[in-house]
Design a protein around this motif. Structure first.
Motif, PDB file in Angstrom:
ATOM      1  N   UNK A 187       1.056  -0.560   0.140  1.00  0.00           N
ATOM      2  CA  UNK A 187       0.090   0.275   0.213  1.00  0.00           C
ATOM      3  C   UNK A 187       0.693   1.129  -0.141  1.00  0.00           C
ATOM      4  N   UNK A 188       0.808   2.122  -0.774  1.00  0.00           N
ATOM      5  CA  UNK A 188       1.206   3.257  -0.593  1.00  0.00           C
ATOM      6  C   UNK A 188       0.436   4.812  -0.523  1.00  0.00           C
ATOM      7  N   UNK A 189       0.853   5.678   0.023  1.00  0.00           N
ATOM      8  CA  UNK A 189       0.878   6.661   0.508  1.00  0.00           C
ATOM      9  C   UNK A 189       0.685   7.926   0.521  1.00  0.00           C
ATOM     10  N   UNK A 190       1.765   8.483  -0.441  1.00  0.00           N
ATOM     11  CA  UNK A 190       2.569   9.774  -0.712  1.00  0.00           C
ATOM     12  C   UNK A 190       2.454  10.302  -1.616  1.00  0.00           C
ATOM     13  N   UNK A 205       6.966  -3.020   1.527  1.00  0.00           N
ATOM     14  CA  UNK A 205       5.563  -4.331   1.316  1.00  0.00           C
ATOM     15  C   UNK A 205       5.121  -4.078   3.199  1.00  0.00           C
ATOM     16  N   UNK A 206       3.305  -4.468   2.622  1.00  0.00           N
ATOM     17  CA  UNK A 206       2.592  -4.128   4.175  1.00  0.00           C
ATOM     18  C   UNK A 206       3.398  -5.984   4.341  1.00  0.00           C
ATOM     19  N   UNK A 207       2.212  -7.389   3.550  1.00  0.00           N
ATOM     20  CA  UNK A 207       2.725  -8.582   4.084  1.00  0.00           C
ATOM     21  C   UNK A 207       3.623  -8.884   2.965  1.00  0.00           C
ATOM     22  N   UNK A 265      -6.289   1.856  -6.855  1.00  0.00           N
ATOM     23  CA  UNK A 265      -6.150   2.799  -5.980  1.00  0.00           C
ATOM     24  C   UNK A 265      -7.205   3.956  -6.203  1.00  0.00           C
ATOM     25  N   UNK A 266      -7.591   4.951  -5.527  1.00  0.00           N
ATOM     26  CA  UNK A 266      -8.138   5.939  -5.514  1.00  0.00           C
ATOM     27  C   UNK A 266      -7.909   7.024  -5.494  1.00  0.00           C
ATOM     28  N   UNK A 306      -3.135   0.572  -3.815  1.00  0.00           N
ATOM     29  CA  UNK A 306      -2.422  -1.167  -3.480  1.00  0.00           C
ATOM     30  C   UNK A 306      -2.106  -1.950  -4.539  1.00  0.00           C
ATOM     31  N   UNK A 307      -0.556  -2.536  -4.370  1.00  0.00           N
ATOM     32  CA  UNK A 307      -0.131  -3.411  -5.193  1.00  0.00           C
ATOM     33  C   UNK A 307      -0.024  -4.607  -4.679  1.00  0.00           C
TER      34      UNK A 307
END
Length: 204
Positions: A81-84, A96-98, A122-123, A190-191
């Motif tokens: 998950x990426x935010x920025x 990586x988140x998991x 993503x949104x 989300x990737x």
């Protein structure tokens, strides 16, 4: 004279009795032989079953003593998950988140050859400059000798969302990165990437 006339009748009766006794003895002998054959077959069958069982136990014992391979049985996958902020011309700094796939300096490190399911969703992807009417997200692959785009997704300004699902064949030692065509603010991208096919070649 009467006694002499009765003797011929006694002798045939004795002969018949002896014949019946002989037949009865022969029947008993044959019955005993059949019983012996059945017993022998039962013993042979039981012995064969025990031999088969013993062979199975030996096989399982040998198999359990085999050294385990260095390859992990865990299926390679990652969820990010990426935010920025994103910068044009610079790979996104993915973490990586998991998952079990290693990510180094924003690059997903592929360790197994095979088919991978790739999902990019993503949104709220907003370009920093108003003149940008769309954004292009590009999944990029770099190996030992070459670098090329795997797939692209255009994000229209009206929707500001991305929804890409595809299947790609990737190789061991491929590095996967994600690039964007302009400076932008990204929220909740989300990737996911997971190996679908059986292991063909994996780096230990």
């Amino acid at each position: 004279m009467a006694e002499m006339e009765g003797q011929p009748e006694v002798e045939p009766r004795n002969q018949d009795k002896m014949a019946r006794e002989r037949e009865h003895a022969e029947d008993e002998w044959k019955s005993w032989q059949r019983g012996q054959v059945r017993n022998t077959l039962h013993l042979v069958s039981a012995a064969a079953q025990w031999i088969l069982l013993l062979a199975c136990l030996i096989y399982l014992g040998i198999d359990s003593l085999q050294p385990s391979t260095s390859r992990s049985d865990e299926v390679p996958w990652t969820h990010i998950r990426y935010t920025g902020k994103s910068i044009k011309g610079v790979a996104m700094n993915l973490t990586a988140e998991v998952g079990s796939i290693q990510i180094r300096n924003g690059s997903i490190m592929i360790t197994c050859d095979g088919l991978y399911l790739v999902s990019l969703k993503g949104v709220n992807l907003f370009p920093d400059l108003e003149e940008e009417d769309s954004l292009k997200l590009t999944l990029w692959k770099t190996d030992k000798t070459t670098s090329r785009a795997l797939c692209k997704q255009t994000v229209q300004d009206s929707g500001n969302a991305v929804d890409l699902t595809t299947v790609l064949y990737l190789f061991e030692q491929d590095n996967i990165t994600l690039w964007i065509s302009a400076n932008a603010t990204i929220e909740d991208l989300s990737f996911s990437l997971v190996l679908l096919s059986p292991f063909t070649h994996c780096r230990g």
